[in-house]
Design a protein around this motif. Structure first.
Motif, PDB file in Angstrom:
ATOM      1  N   UNK A 155      -8.478 -10.695 -31.959  1.00 52.80           N
ATOM      2  CA  UNK A 155      -8.721  -9.348 -32.473  1.00 52.80           C
ATOM      3  C   UNK A 155     -10.221  -9.117 -32.688  1.00 52.80           C
ATOM      4  N   UNK A 156     -10.936 -10.193 -32.979  1.00 52.80           N
ATOM      5  CA  UNK A 156     -12.373 -10.046 -33.227  1.00 52.80           C
ATOM      6  C   UNK A 156     -13.157  -9.741 -31.956  1.00 52.80           C
ATOM      7  N   UNK A 157     -12.833 -10.457 -30.846  1.00 54.06           N
ATOM      8  CA  UNK A 157     -13.683 -10.311 -29.660  1.00 54.06           C
ATOM      9  C   UNK A 157     -12.923  -9.934 -28.394  1.00 54.06           C
ATOM     10  N   UNK A 158     -11.595  -9.912 -28.454  1.00 56.87           N
ATOM     11  CA  UNK A 158     -10.810  -9.490 -27.294  1.00 56.87           C
ATOM     12  C   UNK A 158     -10.531 -10.578 -26.272  1.00 56.87           C
ATOM     13  N   UNK A 159     -11.055 -11.772 -26.484  1.00 62.82           N
ATOM     14  CA  UNK A 159     -10.833 -12.862 -25.522  1.00 62.82           C
ATOM     15  C   UNK A 159      -9.390 -13.365 -25.626  1.00 62.82           C
ATOM     16  N   UNK A 160      -8.852 -13.916 -24.513  1.00 59.66           N
ATOM     17  CA  UNK A 160      -7.504 -14.486 -24.600  1.00 59.66           C
ATOM     18  C   UNK A 160      -7.495 -15.733 -25.486  1.00 59.66           C
ATOM     19  N   UNK A 161      -6.420 -15.888 -26.256  1.00 61.27           N
ATOM     20  CA  UNK A 161      -6.305 -17.060 -27.130  1.00 61.27           C
ATOM     21  C   UNK A 161      -5.571 -18.168 -26.405  1.00 61.27           C
ATOM     22  N   UNK A 162      -5.998 -19.398 -26.659  1.00 66.03           N
ATOM     23  CA  UNK A 162      -5.278 -20.540 -26.080  1.00 66.03           C
ATOM     24  C   UNK A 162      -4.108 -20.875 -26.985  1.00 66.03           C
ATOM     25  N   UNK A 163      -2.937 -20.458 -26.558  1.00 67.77           N
ATOM     26  CA  UNK A 163      -1.759 -20.611 -27.396  1.00 67.77           C
ATOM     27  C   UNK A 163      -0.751 -21.497 -26.684  1.00 67.77           C
ATOM     28  N   UNK A 164      -0.311 -22.547 -27.344  1.00 70.65           N
ATOM     29  CA  UNK A 164       0.711 -23.402 -26.746  1.00 70.65           C
ATOM     30  C   UNK A 164       2.069 -23.091 -27.347  1.00 70.65           C
ATOM     31  N   UNK A 165       3.066 -23.796 -26.824  1.00 71.15           N
ATOM     32  CA  UNK A 165       4.448 -23.451 -27.169  1.00 71.15           C
ATOM     33  C   UNK A 165       4.690 -23.311 -28.683  1.00 71.15           C
ATOM     34  N   UNK A 166       4.097 -24.212 -29.469  1.00 71.00           N
ATOM     35  CA  UNK A 166       4.422 -24.218 -30.900  1.00 71.00           C
ATOM     36  C   UNK A 166       3.296 -23.665 -31.788  1.00 71.00           C
TER      37      UNK A 166
END
Ligand SMILES: [Zn+2]
Ligand SMILES: [Zn+2]
Length: 326
Positions: free
Chosen positions: A43-54
């Protein structure tokens, strides 16, 4: 979702030192409000977050803001309890430096600020089990009496049948519910002071990484049951001090589950790579207890041991030290 500062728009995080919310950008307390976003973007910079399954809380690789994935701390994934961090990052780093600064053979950049700054705090998912336990124990106790008469030494060995029954309530046996965290390391981080557990609030996650539970409480209860049985056995054994030794013949723990609570416990993790191998250090975020196996710099070991035979002793001592650290 992130906690955004109402004064400056920066990312407000939970500060263990202040025991409250804090904006490191404008140095203000309790100034955060929730800002919602959509999908896995920062939300701060618009970059994609590295999100894993859990993943339920993560850090943006680009701007360093901490996001909380609400759908992973809601509904069936809402933790009952959280143990807020008491040890801050600075103190966690100091603990590691203090532990390793005097040790030889540690790679030179192991305690470098650049490496240690990458350390992150994790809220590790745990299930905590309450059991009523009826424990029955049977064994053979041995007493040995030795005396001397003239030049003859006499030994008398007496065997006793030992039987014990115990009713004991176990409250909050913790079992980690993260596949990524090594079970033995998580067990070694105990004990925590569970008096400090609080009702879960998402603000505690801001500034840290977190996962939702990776496995169900039913599946993990096997480990809780083993722990309960082991504890019951050692409690019984502590009442059998009148014997030189006691051999267990049979023991049985009847456990009935009273309650299970899903909790998040605080752990600082320092991950270090050396010679193609990964090393993990974990520090109890409440008590500061440290576990892990330090890497040994072979270059340094060789350089040292060719100059003197003492090097060999130093290595042996060092290995012993590793065991003590663990
Ligand atoms: Zn601010
Ligand atoms: Zn960002």
């Amino acid at each position: 979702m992130i906690f955004k500062c109402v004064n400056c728009g920066g990312n407000v995080i939970y500060s263990p030192e202040k025991a409250g919310m804090y904006c490191p950008y404008c140095d203000s307390d309790e100034s955060g409000e929730k800002a919602q976003g959509a999908g896995f973007t920062c939300i701060s910079c618009g970059a994609p977050l590295e999100v894993e399954e859990f993943t339920s809380a993560c850090k943006c690789k680009y701007c360093g803001s901490y996001s909380i994935l609400e759908e992973r701390v809601e509904g069936e994934f809402t933790p009952h309890l959280v143990l807020p961090f008491k040890v801050g990052k600075k103190q966690a780093k100091e603990k590691i430096v203090e532990q390793f600064k005097k040790k030889r053979f540690i790679p030179s950049d192991f305690l470098s600020e650049a490496k240690m700054e990458k350390m992150e705090g994790n809220y590790v998912p745990f299930f905590m089990y309450d059991y009523d336990c009826k424990y029955h124990y049977e064994g053979i106790g041995k007493k040995v009496r030795v005396w001397r008469s003239g030049n003859t030494e006499y030994t008398e060995t007496s065997l006793y049948k030992v039987e014990r029954n115990m009713d004991v309530d176990f409250a909050g046996i913790p079992v980690d519910a993260s596949k990524g965290m090594k079970d033995d390391m998580m067990d070694l981080l105990e004990p925590y002071d569970y008096q400090a557990l609080e009702q879960f609030q998402d603000k505690y996650l801001s500034g840290f990484l977190s996962e939702r539970y990776n496995m169900g409480s039913e599946e993990l209860s096997i480990r809780a049951r083993e722990k309960a049985k082991k504890d019951a056995e050692s409690m019984i054994k502590s009442t059998l001090t009148a014997y030189q030794s006691v051999k267990t013949e049979s023991d049985e723990a009847n456990l009935s589950l009273k309650d299970t609570k899903y909790s998040l416990l605080p752990v600082w993790s320092y991950l270090y790579e050396y010679g193609g191998k990964k090393y993990e250090f974990h520090l109890n975020g409440q008590t500061g207890k440290l576990v892990g196996e330090p890497p040994i710099s072979t270059k340094k070991v060789v350089a040292y041991s060719t100059t003197t035979f003492l090097g060999v002793f130093a290595i042996l001592n060092f290995l012993r030290m590793i065991l003590e650290v663990i």
